[in-house]
Design a protein around this motif. Structure first.
Motif, PDB file in Angstrom:
ATOM      1  N   UNK A  76      28.235  44.027  40.072  1.00 38.52           N
ATOM      2  CA  UNK A  76      28.211  44.567  41.437  1.00 38.52           C
ATOM      3  C   UNK A  76      29.359  45.517  41.723  1.00 38.52           C
ATOM      4  N   UNK A  77      30.316  45.657  40.797  1.00 41.18           N
ATOM      5  CA  UNK A  77      31.550  46.376  41.105  1.00 41.18           C
ATOM      6  C   UNK A  77      31.381  47.891  41.092  1.00 41.18           C
ATOM      7  N   UNK A  97      38.518  34.399  22.663  1.00 40.86           N
ATOM      8  CA  UNK A  97      37.491  34.792  23.620  1.00 40.86           C
ATOM      9  C   UNK A  97      38.100  35.722  24.657  1.00 40.86           C
ATOM     10  N   UNK A  98      37.387  36.810  24.954  1.00 42.21           N
ATOM     11  CA  UNK A  98      37.795  37.709  26.041  1.00 42.21           C
ATOM     12  C   UNK A  98      36.608  37.857  26.987  1.00 42.21           C
ATOM     13  N   UNK A  99      36.833  37.526  28.227  1.00 44.08           N
ATOM     14  CA  UNK A  99      35.781  37.651  29.232  1.00 44.08           C
ATOM     15  C   UNK A  99      35.873  39.053  29.823  1.00 44.08           C
ATOM     16  N   UNK A 100      35.352  40.005  29.055  1.00 44.27           N
ATOM     17  CA  UNK A 100      35.415  41.418  29.407  1.00 44.27           C
ATOM     18  C   UNK A 100      34.058  42.073  29.189  1.00 44.27           C
ATOM     19  N   UNK A 101      33.009  41.269  29.080  1.00 44.73           N
ATOM     20  CA  UNK A 101      31.680  41.806  28.852  1.00 44.73           C
ATOM     21  C   UNK A 101      31.025  42.220  30.149  1.00 44.73           C
ATOM     22  N   UNK A 102      29.734  42.032  30.242  1.00 44.66           N
ATOM     23  CA  UNK A 102      29.000  42.434  31.434  1.00 44.66           C
ATOM     24  C   UNK A 102      29.400  41.536  32.606  1.00 44.66           C
ATOM     25  N   UNK A 103      29.630  42.174  33.755  1.00 47.45           N
ATOM     26  CA  UNK A 103      29.920  41.418  34.957  1.00 47.45           C
ATOM     27  C   UNK A 103      31.405  41.312  35.271  1.00 47.45           C
ATOM     28  N   UNK A 104      31.693  40.897  36.499  1.00 43.34           N
ATOM     29  CA  UNK A 104      33.048  40.633  36.972  1.00 43.34           C
ATOM     30  C   UNK A 104      33.242  39.106  36.972  1.00 43.34           C
ATOM     31  N   UNK A 157      39.345  39.042  32.327  1.00 41.71           N
ATOM     32  CA  UNK A 157      39.662  40.336  32.925  1.00 41.71           C
ATOM     33  C   UNK A 157      38.971  40.484  34.273  1.00 41.71           C
ATOM     34  N   UNK A 158      39.697  41.061  35.240  1.00 42.85           N
ATOM     35  CA  UNK A 158      39.131  41.308  36.569  1.00 42.85           C
ATOM     36  C   UNK A 158      39.453  42.722  37.035  1.00 42.85           C
ATOM     37  N   UNK A 159      38.554  43.275  37.845  1.00 45.96           N
ATOM     38  CA  UNK A 159      38.811  44.580  38.458  1.00 45.96           C
ATOM     39  C   UNK A 159      39.782  44.457  39.620  1.00 45.96           C
ATOM     40  N   UNK A 160      40.033  43.225  40.072  1.00 41.65           N
ATOM     41  CA  UNK A 160      41.003  43.055  41.149  1.00 41.65           C
ATOM     42  C   UNK A 160      40.442  42.421  42.397  1.00 41.65           C
ATOM     43  N   UNK A 161      39.743  41.281  42.271  1.00 38.68           N
ATOM     44  CA  UNK A 161      39.303  40.527  43.447  1.00 38.68           C
ATOM     45  C   UNK A 161      40.493  39.682  43.897  1.00 38.68           C
ATOM     46  N   UNK A 162      41.288  40.239  44.792  1.00 42.10           N
ATOM     47  CA  UNK A 162      42.612  39.688  45.108  1.00 42.10           C
ATOM     48  C   UNK A 162      42.578  38.222  45.517  1.00 42.10           C
ATOM     49  N   UNK A 163      41.720  37.789  46.449  1.00 42.90           N
ATOM     50  CA  UNK A 163      41.753  36.368  46.825  1.00 42.90           C
ATOM     51  C   UNK A 163      41.440  35.434  45.656  1.00 42.90           C
ATOM     52  N   UNK A 180      44.162  42.635  34.084  1.00 43.32           N
ATOM     53  CA  UNK A 180      43.802  43.409  35.271  1.00 43.32           C
ATOM     54  C   UNK A 180      43.321  44.781  34.838  1.00 43.32           C
ATOM     55  N   UNK A 181      42.130  45.156  35.267  1.00 45.29           N
ATOM     56  CA  UNK A 181      41.605  46.490  34.986  1.00 45.29           C
ATOM     57  C   UNK A 181      42.130  47.428  36.065  1.00 45.29           C
ATOM     58  N   UNK A 182      43.213  48.138  35.756  1.00 42.93           N
ATOM     59  CA  UNK A 182      43.919  48.955  36.764  1.00 42.93           C
ATOM     60  C   UNK A 182      43.395  50.387  36.793  1.00 42.93           C
TER      61      UNK A 182
END
Length: 386
Positions: A138-139, A186-193, A224-230, A245-247
């Motif tokens: 959804x990002x 393992x790296x959670x960097x595939x499809x999805x946030x 890995x996250x695009x930055x969902x701060x809460x 963090x995907x900056x």
């Protein structure tokens, strides 16, 4: 004289209606349960002794069993009972692509006909799997092919974990290994946030880290996250794995153009959450920075990035952009990428240029899009951000 109707005052017998079929029993997805949850299910719902839960759990999450018939130390009666009340959610291998660098991209088909991808990246010192957490995303990051799909649905914990079990089986078969768990990282960097599917992510991590399961170390798992701060705060409080963090930008103007999430939580809010993030001693937050030619790869960008990361135990993975057709970005040239890395190091920021893996099979960072599988025009869910 009118003819009288015989028995006119008697009621006609009511028609006999067919007995409605009993409602189908909703099967419990046992592959999505932690050992604690599985124990409750077996003891409270099936009336079994608690040790049976450990047997079932180890069959699913150490040996990667995909059917109850494989579980030969369970009685036949219990296996039949499980078939009637429970299920192990399957992933079916739909496609496999091999890169010249040894990377293998797998496309899996879910039971509802969706497609997800995961990427196996072997090297001399580790065997890493890039795991997906959602069907689509959804990002809507403008440089990422997965973002063009929109979000179809979240993966269940069982579907997340099933990727790991399935690739463990593939690696054992392909490389002639006897160990039940050849994967090391393992790296959670595939499809999805991942943090957009937080509860299912958290459950899958609990399964993957459990001693009765695959027993991955927290040191060998990165999310890995695009930055969902809460959600970053919750992630730090409720899990113990590593954060990335995907900056991908040094200004809010840049980041908002390429990453719509920045319009809700800007760089300042994101980095404030990073400064508050609980880090184990010696740990650093990884910042991923996709280098886009003539967009975010100047000397001035490097200088701003050094200032932004001040006070945060950090390392920066510089990722030469993997070009995707129709998205309008180009990759930074090698010389410019090295110059950017040198400037960060001079500013006392640890920086590395990530080796691209699987680019020739569209298996590299930002390229997972189920080509030939999921239809990008299909209706998507509206994102509900925290």
């Amino acid at each position: 004289m009118q003819n009288e109707l015989p028995n006119a005052d008697l009621e006609s017998p009511a028609p006999v209606l067919p007995t409605p079929a009993p409602a189908p029993v909703k099967l419990t997805e046992v592959s999505s349960l932690t050992l604690e949850g599985l124990t409750r299910f077996l003891t409270e719902e099936l009336g079994e002794r608690s040790f049976r839960a450990g047997q079932l759990y180890r069959w699913m999450h150490q040996r990667g069993a995909t059917s109850f018939d494989e579980m030969t130390d369970l009685s036949k009666a219990l296996r039949e009972k499980l078939k009637q009340r429970a299920e192990i959610v399957p992933l079916v291998k739909d496609a496999e692509q091999r890169s010249v660098d040894g990377t293998i991209k797998y496309r899996w088909k879910t039971r509802d006909g969706r497609y997800i991808e995961s990427v196996y990246m072997p090297s001399e010192d580790r065997k890493t799997l890039c795991v997906s957490t959602q069907v689509g995303c959804a990002m809507a990051c403008t440089f990422c092919m997965t973002g063009t799909l929109g979000l179809k649905r979240n993966l269940t914990p069982g579907e997340i974990v099933a990727q790991v079990h399935a690739v463990n089986r593939e690696v054992r078969k392909n490389e002639g290994l006897e160990t039940l768990r050849p994967l090391s990282n393992l790296v959670f960097m595939g499809m999805g946030e991942p943090l957009h599917n937080f509860e299912n992510l958290k459950t899958s991590l609990a399964i993957l880290q459990s001693q009765d399961g695959p027993n991955f170390s927290h040191r060998h798992i990165t999310v890995s996250t695009v930055g969902l701060v809460p959600m970053i705060e919750r992630f730090g409080q409720e899990t113990d794995v590593k954060l990335a963090i995907s900056l991908n930008a040094s200004t809010d103007e840049q980041r908002s153009k390429t990453m719509p999430v920045n319009r809700k939580w800007n760089i300042a809010a994101l980095l404030d959450a990073c400064r508050k993030f609980p880090l184990r001693q010696g740990r650093r937050i990884t910042f991923e920075y996709v280098l886009l030619r003539d967009f975010n790869d100047t000397d001035e960008d490097a200088a701003r990035l050094i200032q932004l990361l001040e006070g945060i135990p950090a390392k920066v993975n510089l990722i030469p952009y993997n070009e995707n057709p129709g998205l309008g970005f180009q990759t930074t040239m090698d010389q410019r990428a090295e110059r950017f890395r040198e400037l960060l190091c001079e500013g006392h920021v640890a920086a590395f240029i990530r080796q691209n893996r699987g680019r020739d099979i569209a298996g590299a960072c930002g390229q997972l899009a189920n080509r030939g599988g999921e239809n990008a025009s299909e209706s998507s869910q509206s994102p509900e951000l925290p």
